[in-house]
Design a protein around this motif. Sequence first.
Motif, mmCIF file in Angstrom:
data_model
loop_
_atom_site.group_PDB
_atom_site.id
_atom_site.type_symbol
_atom_site.label_atom_id
_atom_site.label_comp_id
_atom_site.label_asym_id
_atom_site.label_seq_id
_atom_site.Cartn_x
_atom_site.Cartn_y
_atom_site.Cartn_z
ATOM 1 N N THR A 49 41.667 50.798 46.244
ATOM 2 C CA THR A 49 42.317 49.491 46.321
ATOM 3 C C THR A 49 41.284 48.409 46.618
ATOM 4 O OG1 THR A 49 44.357 50.535 47.077
ATOM 5 C CG2 THR A 49 44.134 48.177 47.488
ATOM 6 N N PHE A 50 40.398 48.676 47.571
ATOM 7 C CA PHE A 50 39.335 47.718 47.889
ATOM 8 C C PHE A 50 38.441 47.495 46.679
ATOM 9 C CE2 PHE A 50 35.151 46.455 49.231
ATOM 10 C CZ PHE A 50 35.393 45.512 50.225
ATOM 11 N N PHE A 51 38.057 48.575 46.032
ATOM 12 C CA PHE A 51 37.202 48.520 44.848
ATOM 13 C C PHE A 51 37.857 47.669 43.756
ATOM 14 C CE2 PHE A 51 35.795 50.335 40.769
ATOM 15 C CZ PHE A 51 34.409 50.265 40.913
ATOM 16 N N ALA A 52 39.125 47.919 43.497
ATOM 17 C CA ALA A 52 39.844 47.159 42.470
ATOM 18 C C ALA A 52 39.881 45.673 42.820
ATOM 19 C CB ALA A 52 41.259 47.706 42.296
ATOM 20 N N ASP A 53 40.184 45.377 44.063
ATOM 21 C CA ASP A 53 40.309 43.985 44.491
ATOM 22 C C ASP A 53 38.977 43.235 44.509
ATOM 23 O OD1 ASP A 53 43.046 44.286 44.840
ATOM 24 O OD2 ASP A 53 42.916 44.597 47.007
ATOM 25 N N HIS A 54 37.873 43.946 44.731
ATOM 26 C CA HIS A 54 36.579 43.282 44.904
ATOM 27 C C HIS A 54 35.593 43.466 43.747
ATOM 28 C CE1 HIS A 54 38.177 43.314 48.987
ATOM 29 N NE2 HIS A 54 37.450 42.235 49.166
ATOM 30 N N TYR A 55 35.799 44.471 42.906
ATOM 31 C CA TYR A 55 34.831 44.755 41.845
ATOM 32 C C TYR A 55 35.414 44.694 40.438
ATOM 33 C CZ TYR A 55 31.836 46.358 45.617
ATOM 34 O OH TYR A 55 31.077 46.430 46.752
ATOM 35 N N LEU A 56 36.731 44.611 40.328
ATOM 36 C CA LEU A 56 37.361 44.653 39.012
ATOM 37 C C LEU A 56 38.157 43.383 38.743
ATOM 38 C CD1 LEU A 56 38.677 48.329 39.128
ATOM 39 C CD2 LEU A 56 36.611 47.491 37.983
ATOM 40 N N ASN A 57 38.284 43.044 37.473
ATOM 41 C CA ASN A 57 39.101 41.909 37.065
ATOM 42 C C ASN A 57 40.501 42.438 36.784
ATOM 43 O OD1 ASN A 57 40.434 39.816 35.813
ATOM 44 N ND2 ASN A 57 38.721 39.251 34.494
ATOM 45 N N LEU A 58 41.403 42.214 37.714
ATOM 46 C CA LEU A 58 42.758 42.732 37.621
ATOM 47 C C LEU A 58 43.652 41.882 36.725
ATOM 48 C CD1 LEU A 58 43.281 43.758 41.362
ATOM 49 C CD2 LEU A 58 42.535 45.182 39.444
ATOM 50 N N GLN A 59 43.104 40.815 36.172
ATOM 51 C CA GLN A 59 43.878 39.926 35.299
ATOM 52 C C GLN A 59 43.747 40.295 33.825
ATOM 53 O OE1 GLN A 59 45.872 37.911 37.031
ATOM 54 N NE2 GLN A 59 44.832 38.879 38.759
ATOM 55 N N LEU A 60 42.881 41.232 33.494
ATOM 56 C CA LEU A 60 42.657 41.598 32.098
ATOM 57 C C LEU A 60 43.856 42.355 31.524
ATOM 58 C CD1 LEU A 60 38.974 42.919 32.341
ATOM 59 C CD2 LEU A 60 39.735 40.779 31.265
ATOM 60 N N PRO A 61 44.090 42.225 30.216
ATOM 61 C CA PRO A 61 45.088 43.096 29.569
ATOM 62 C C PRO A 61 44.678 44.563 29.752
ATOM 63 C CG PRO A 61 44.424 41.315 28.102
ATOM 64 C CD PRO A 61 43.494 41.274 29.284
ATOM 65 N N PHE A 62 45.651 45.450 29.704
ATOM 66 C CA PHE A 62 45.441 46.853 30.075
ATOM 67 C C PHE A 62 44.243 47.520 29.399
ATOM 68 C CE2 PHE A 62 46.720 51.441 29.914
ATOM 69 C CZ PHE A 62 46.524 51.679 31.260
ATOM 70 N N HIS A 63 44.139 47.435 28.088
ATOM 71 C CA HIS A 63 43.042 48.119 27.393
ATOM 72 C C HIS A 63 41.685 47.498 27.732
ATOM 73 C CE1 HIS A 63 45.427 51.041 25.214
ATOM 74 N NE2 HIS A 63 46.337 50.087 25.059
#
Length: 181
Positions: A71-85
């Motif tokens: 969860t921390f990794f997703a929130d801080h290292y990933l762009n969670l706004q991108l379309p799924f693919h």
Amino acid sequence: MGKNIFLEENKEISLSDYMNYDSNGRSNLGTEIPITVYRLMEYSLREELADRFGRQEQIQVFRNAGFRAGTFFADHYLNLQLPFHEFLSHLQKTVADLKIGILRIESIDEKSGSIVLTVAEDADCSGLPLLGDTVCNYDEGFLSGIFSAYTQKRYSVIEIDCWGTGARACRFRAEIDKVTQ
């Protein structure tokens, strides 16, 4: 030892606190460590937890810790706004860039949300001898945390193949947790 007047009394320290570090603290050695050092910490913790609380509780602690980290990794290292693919491609690249492993998507059932994926060269178990059991419980939680953060639906992830069982890549099944939905 004397009281440090600059520290708050009884402050709870969180994962965010630990991850907020000055990389100059290792100005000579850098921010990377060999996989041997990581595995020393991971597998000694596994043994200690299993000795104290039993194997099933140790597995659950690793899954929970992995979920927290994912969860921390997703929130801080990933762009969670991108379309799924696009998100999946971004996740693959980020996981490889950080040397966590080589993530590949085998199948996606867009109707149910089920995903089957592999992680090769993972930090937890790639190269281990045949152990007769899966060992990537932390990764189960880590992936669960990532997919849960992205979808805002609780995911359960179970390892179905592992180096420990003779596979040459770890395979995971990720599904929306029916219990919490």
